[in-house]
Design a protein around this motif. Sequence first.
Motif, PDB file in Angstrom:
ATOM      1  N   SER A 114      43.515  42.308 -69.763  1.00  0.00           N
ATOM      2  CA  SER A 114      44.722  41.546 -69.456  1.00  0.00           C
ATOM      3  C   SER A 114      44.776  40.306 -70.343  1.00  0.00           C
ATOM      4  N   PHE A 115      45.972  39.720 -70.416  1.00  0.00           N
ATOM      5  CA  PHE A 115      46.160  38.498 -71.180  1.00  0.00           C
ATOM      6  C   PHE A 115      46.427  37.322 -70.234  1.00  0.00           C
ATOM      7  N   ASN A 116      45.832  36.184 -70.544  1.00  0.00           N
ATOM      8  CA  ASN A 116      46.173  34.931 -69.868  1.00  0.00           C
ATOM      9  C   ASN A 116      47.266  34.197 -70.631  1.00  0.00           C
ATOM     10  N   LEU A 117      47.264  34.401 -71.940  1.00  0.00           N
ATOM     11  CA  LEU A 117      48.206  33.691 -72.792  1.00  0.00           C
ATOM     12  C   LEU A 117      48.380  34.440 -74.100  1.00  0.00           C
ATOM     13  N   PRO A 146      52.567  32.558 -70.973  1.00  0.00           N
ATOM     14  CA  PRO A 146      51.393  32.498 -70.104  1.00  0.00           C
ATOM     15  C   PRO A 146      51.378  33.694 -69.157  1.00  0.00           C
ATOM     16  N   ASN A 147      50.366  33.776 -68.308  1.00  0.00           N
ATOM     17  CA  ASN A 147      50.200  34.988 -67.505  1.00  0.00           C
ATOM     18  C   ASN A 147      51.220  35.143 -66.388  1.00  0.00           C
ATOM     19  N   ASP A 148      52.067  34.140 -66.189  1.00  0.00           N
ATOM     20  CA  ASP A 148      53.131  34.317 -65.201  1.00  0.00           C
ATOM     21  C   ASP A 148      54.366  34.974 -65.794  1.00  0.00           C
ATOM     22  N   GLY A 149      54.305  35.285 -67.095  1.00  0.00           N
ATOM     23  CA  GLY A 149      55.407  35.986 -67.736  1.00  0.00           C
ATOM     24  C   GLY A 149      56.531  35.104 -68.236  1.00  0.00           C
ATOM     25  N   ASN A 203      50.740  45.681 -77.045  1.00  0.00           N
ATOM     26  CA  ASN A 203      50.001  44.410 -77.125  1.00  0.00           C
ATOM     27  C   ASN A 203      50.452  43.581 -78.320  1.00  0.00           C
ATOM     28  N   GLY A 224      42.481  36.143 -72.992  1.00  0.00           N
ATOM     29  CA  GLY A 224      42.542  37.058 -71.868  1.00  0.00           C
ATOM     30  C   GLY A 224      41.191  37.513 -71.402  1.00  0.00           C
ATOM     31  N   SER A 258      35.715  36.961 -70.855  1.00  0.00           N
ATOM     32  CA  SER A 258      36.970  36.420 -71.362  1.00  0.00           C
ATOM     33  C   SER A 258      36.944  36.280 -72.880  1.00  0.00           C
TER      34      SER A 258
END
Length: 120
Positions: A30-33, A52-55, A76, A99, A106
């Motif tokens: 997954s990606f955080n940013l 960011p990870n909230d889209g 990706n 991520g 990480s």
Amino acid sequence: QVQVVESGGGLVQPGGSLRLSCAASGSIFSFNLLGWYRQAPGKQRELVAIIPNDGSTNYLDSVKDRFILSRDIAKNTILLQMNSLKPEDTAVYYCRVDGLYYSGGSFDYWGKGTKVTVSS
């Protein structure tokens, strides 16, 4: 390990457009940013646009109405569409991916940079 490949820089006249692409590959869970930063000669690196990870998508104020950051989840990949370019947009643009691996560790990687020059 994660590979980050950037493309799309070049020379463009003021008012023109360019599109930058950044593709990340590897054992990515997954990606955080995901995002783009830039560094102009003699200046510090600054954030241009990130997801960011909230889209959500966050932009540098000076590019907010001109640049569009989008993401292709399946590939990706992130794309930065840059319109109405100005000489002050001249810089080396760097992609950043942050991520988690499938293993649980990480990562935080930067691309090598792609040069954008806006000049007549």
